[in-house]
Design a protein around this motif. Structure first.
Motif, PDB file in Angstrom:
ATOM      1  N   VAL A  70       0.827  -1.040  -0.039  1.00  0.00           N
ATOM      2  CA  VAL A  70       0.078   0.041  -0.013  1.00  0.00           C
ATOM      3  C   VAL A  70       0.833   1.522  -0.034  1.00  0.00           C
ATOM      4  N   MET A  71       1.866   1.278   0.989  1.00  0.00           N
ATOM      5  CA  MET A  71       2.828   2.487   0.964  1.00  0.00           C
ATOM      6  C   MET A  71       3.560   2.734  -0.490  1.00  0.00           C
ATOM      7  N   ALA A  72       4.241   1.510  -0.903  1.00  0.00           N
ATOM      8  CA  ALA A  72       4.622   1.621  -2.387  1.00  0.00           C
ATOM      9  C   ALA A  72       3.607   2.205  -3.389  1.00  0.00           C
ATOM     10  N   LYS A  73       2.356   1.587  -3.330  1.00  0.00           N
ATOM     11  CA  LYS A  73       1.512   2.132  -4.382  1.00  0.00           C
ATOM     12  C   LYS A  73       1.067   3.636  -4.150  1.00  0.00           C
ATOM     13  N   GLU A  74       0.997   4.134  -2.975  1.00  0.00           N
ATOM     14  CA  GLU A  74       0.559   5.411  -2.726  1.00  0.00           C
ATOM     15  C   GLU A  74       1.669   6.463  -2.927  1.00  0.00           C
ATOM     16  N   ALA A  75       2.804   5.842  -2.923  1.00  0.00           N
ATOM     17  CA  ALA A  75       4.143   6.838  -3.430  1.00  0.00           C
ATOM     18  C   ALA A  75       4.284   7.144  -4.705  1.00  0.00           C
ATOM     19  N   LEU A  76       3.566   6.276  -5.658  1.00  0.00           N
ATOM     20  CA  LEU A  76       3.545   6.480  -6.933  1.00  0.00           C
ATOM     21  C   LEU A  76       2.898   7.752  -7.490  1.00  0.00           C
ATOM     22  N   PRO A  77       3.319   8.580  -8.434  1.00  0.00           N
ATOM     23  CA  PRO A  77       2.738   9.610  -9.013  1.00  0.00           C
ATOM     24  C   PRO A  77       1.190   9.414  -9.390  1.00  0.00           C
ATOM     25  N   GLY A  78       0.186  10.190  -9.175  1.00  0.00           N
ATOM     26  CA  GLY A  78      -1.128  10.088  -9.684  1.00  0.00           C
ATOM     27  C   GLY A  78      -1.975   9.116  -8.999  1.00  0.00           C
ATOM     28  N   SER A  79      -1.452   8.807  -7.627  1.00  0.00           N
ATOM     29  CA  SER A  79      -2.060   7.721  -6.750  1.00  0.00           C
ATOM     30  C   SER A  79      -3.392   8.055  -6.520  1.00  0.00           C
ATOM     31  N   ARG A  80      -4.678   6.832  -6.282  1.00  0.00           N
ATOM     32  CA  ARG A  80      -5.775   7.247  -5.762  1.00  0.00           C
ATOM     33  C   ARG A  80      -5.893   8.379  -4.699  1.00  0.00           C
ATOM     34  N   GLN A  81      -5.252   8.248  -3.775  1.00  0.00           N
ATOM     35  CA  GLN A  81      -5.330   9.508  -2.729  1.00  0.00           C
ATOM     36  C   GLN A  81      -5.113  10.709  -3.245  1.00  0.00           C
ATOM     37  N   VAL A  82      -4.121  10.979  -4.011  1.00  0.00           N
ATOM     38  CA  VAL A  82      -3.801  12.335  -4.322  1.00  0.00           C
ATOM     39  C   VAL A  82      -5.053  12.496  -5.317  1.00  0.00           C
ATOM     40  N   ASP A  83      -5.441  11.737  -6.098  1.00  0.00           N
ATOM     41  CA  ASP A  83      -6.645  12.126  -7.130  1.00  0.00           C
ATOM     42  C   ASP A  83      -8.003  12.263  -6.238  1.00  0.00           C
ATOM     43  N   ASP A  84      -8.064  11.725  -5.051  1.00  0.00           N
ATOM     44  CA  ASP A  84      -9.112  12.127  -3.969  1.00  0.00           C
ATOM     45  C   ASP A  84      -9.306  13.490  -3.682  1.00  0.00           C
ATOM     46  N   PHE A  85      -7.862  13.845  -3.220  1.00  0.00           N
ATOM     47  CA  PHE A  85      -7.664  14.986  -2.600  1.00  0.00           C
ATOM     48  C   PHE A  85      -7.961  16.475  -3.719  1.00  0.00           C
ATOM     49  N   ASP A  86      -7.425  16.146  -4.937  1.00  0.00           N
ATOM     50  CA  ASP A  86      -7.817  16.994  -5.936  1.00  0.00           C
ATOM     51  C   ASP A  86      -9.219  17.106  -6.252  1.00  0.00           C
ATOM     52  N   ARG A  87      -9.880  16.085  -6.238  1.00  0.00           N
ATOM     53  CA  ARG A  87     -11.571  15.883  -6.696  1.00  0.00           C
ATOM     54  C   ARG A  87     -12.251  16.780  -5.344  1.00  0.00           C
ATOM     55  N   GLN A  88     -11.813  16.467  -4.135  1.00  0.00           N
ATOM     56  CA  GLN A  88     -12.424  17.151  -3.125  1.00  0.00           C
ATOM     57  C   GLN A  88     -11.912  18.826  -3.071  1.00  0.00           C
ATOM     58  N   ALA A  89     -11.081  19.153  -3.614  1.00  0.00           N
ATOM     59  CA  ALA A  89     -10.475  20.678  -3.627  1.00  0.00           C
ATOM     60  C   ALA A  89     -11.682  21.114  -4.661  1.00  0.00           C
ATOM     61  N   ARG A  90     -11.815  20.515  -5.788  1.00  0.00           N
ATOM     62  CA  ARG A  90     -12.825  20.949  -6.820  1.00  0.00           C
ATOM     63  C   ARG A  90     -14.256  21.194  -6.355  1.00  0.00           C
ATOM     64  N   LEU A  91     -14.463  20.054  -5.461  1.00  0.00           N
ATOM     65  CA  LEU A  91     -16.042  20.092  -4.979  1.00  0.00           C
ATOM     66  C   LEU A  91     -16.145  21.367  -3.883  1.00  0.00           C
ATOM     67  N   LEU A  92     -14.898  21.773  -3.074  1.00  0.00           N
ATOM     68  CA  LEU A  92     -15.025  22.967  -2.338  1.00  0.00           C
ATOM     69  C   LEU A  92     -15.199  23.997  -2.885  1.00  0.00           C
TER      70      LEU A  92
END
Length: 464
Positions: free
Chosen positions: A435-457
């Motif tokens: 999980v840590m290796a996957k989340e460290a990759l560019p464009g990981s799911r969590q980073v996308d989630d944060f960007d999506r939340q920013a747009r919603l805000l």
């Protein structure tokens, strides 16, 4: 912002040590208060009263598990927001998480309160003992929203790195309970009712002391809005639901272990009961580590500091190893004293000696599971914690305990349970690394989630 997201800099091992030790002090206060509660009730000389508290405790454990799940969610979300440098989001999430905690806590408390008779019967209470348990629970259960506020307040304070104030909240509740117990139980002759009201007062104290520092020292609370509440319901429940399910796995697994041990007689059960009392006291720091490590992982994950996320995971395991070795040595040296203190005989002595030796060392692997669960909850994969815990307390308990009992008798029950912990600790370690290796990759799911939340805000015209 540097003062708030304090875990982005500095020695990770030191952060882990300070957070774990302070959190464990608060946890120890809970264990001691429960112990003192039982002492005062037992002093009344009525076995039915003590039994009623025992039955009530089984039901209260499930309500506490619900509160723990909500607290994990609130702490994880706030820590991530602080790690991203988003103070406004942290304040909004703090507010909305607390609101949802009160609402869900009130609903859950109402359901439990309306079902007290069948619930107490389900855990084995009957006759006068059941009536006493219902009386006790009818007073405490409605205070669940207060417990929710207190536990969530403590988790959010730890997300800010303020472990000291989170610890004081729990200690304050423990002191209030310990002071009021003899006054209400004996002084006012309220007996079981007095113990219940002392617990309610303790919950109120924890709620006030837990939330006040958030308002005065950590950005305060936002004015809640309907769009904000709609926005945060999914992430809150996304972590809280699997966290609650994770907590519920433990009593189910332990119930099977108790039943398996009962096959070897009351002496064996007595020995296991002593082990069960020694465990939380000896390893309170390990139990506290999961909640203490979460903010450290969450802040660095939110800031994209993935090397520090991996470092916190690694240092958490090192911390566990050092602590377990020290405590195991102490238990080994005190094993004779423990046996004499509880006046144990026969197989009970064997079980205590077994625990105060190799099994205590194997508690390291339980710690690995705790650290893995903390990583999963704060890296956006809370259901991994659920799978690991349920696997550990079903597949990792039932067949191995059965096999151990057949091969080695009563000691085999504890051996089988411990081996299950080793197996699922390895699974948790491997999965956490992936999980840590996957989340460290560019464009990981969590980073996308944060960007999506920013747009919603921005769409909802929130202040950022």
């Amino acid at each position: 912002m540097a003062e708030q997201a304090k875990f982005l800099e500095g020695n990770l091992f030191r952060h882990i040590t300070v957070m774990s030790l302070t959190a464990s002090v608060g946890l120890m206060a809970v264990f001691i208060v429960d112990f003192v509660d039982m002492i005062f009730i037992s002093m009344l000389g009525n076995a039915a009263l003590a039994a009623a508290v025992g039955y009530a405790g089984a039901i209260l454990f499930f309500t506490t598990s619900f509160s723990i799940g909500m607290a994990i969610a609130g702490g994880a979300l706030v820590a991530r927001a602080l790690g991203r440098g988003d103070e406004d989001a942290a304040r909004r999430l703090t507010t909305n998480a607390l609101i949802y905690g009160v609402v869900f806590g009130a609903v859950f408390a109402a359901i439990v309160w309306s079902c007290l008779e069948p619930l107490t019967a389900l855990v084995g209470a009957a006759g006068d003992t059941q009536a006493l348990a219902i009386t006790y629970l009818a007073i405490i259960v409605p205070s669940m929203p207060l417990l929710m506020i207190g536990m969530m307040g403590g988790a959010i304070l730890r997300a800010y790195g303020d472990a000291r104030r989170a610890m004081f909240a729990t200690i304050a509740g423990g002191v209030v309970n310990a002071v009021l117990d003899p006054i209400l139980i004996f002084g006012l002759d309220l007996e079981l009712v007095g113990a219940a009201w002392a617990s309610v007062a303790a919950r109120l104290t924890i709620a006030v002391v837990g939330v006040l520092p958030i308002i005065t020292s950590h950005g305060g609370l936002d004015r809640p809005t309907a769009p904000g509440l709609r926005l945060d319901i999914i992430p809150v429940l996304g972590i809280a639901c699997p966290a609650v399910l994770t907590q519920l796995a433990t009593p189910i697994g332990q119930a099977y272990v108790t039943r398996a041990m009962a096959e070897f007689g009351e002496v064996a059960v007595a020995g296991m009961a002593v082990v069960s009392r020694i465990t939380p006291v000896s390893f309170a720091v390990i139990f506290a580590l999961s909640g203490a490590l979460g903010p450290i992982i969450g802040q660095n994950f939110g800031a994209g500091r993935h090397e520090r996320v991996s470092g916190a995971f690694r240092d958490g395991l090192i911390f566990i190893g050092i602590y377990v070795v020290i405590v195991s040595l102490i238990l080994f040296l005190l094993r004779g004293v423990i046996v004499d203190l509880f006046q144990l005989q026969g197989v009970a002595v064997t079980l205590v000696y077994l625990f105060c030796g190799p099994l205590a060392l194997l508690f390291f692997f339980n710690g690995v599971i705790f650290v893995g669960n903390s990583a999963f909850n704060n890296l956006g994969h809370p259901f991994y914690s659920t799978w690991i815990n349920w696997g550990r307390h079903t597949l990792g308990t039932i067949p191995l305990v059965l096999l151990g009992a057949n091969l080695f008798g009563a000691p085999g029950v504890l051996i089988g349970q411990a081996i299950g912990g080793v197996i699922f600790a390895i699974v948790a370690w491997v999965l956490a690394r992936k999980v840590m290796a996957k989340e460290a990759l560019p464009g990981s799911r969590q980073v996308d989630d944060f960007d999506r939340q920013a747009r919603l805000l921005k769409l909802f015209n929130f202040r950022r």
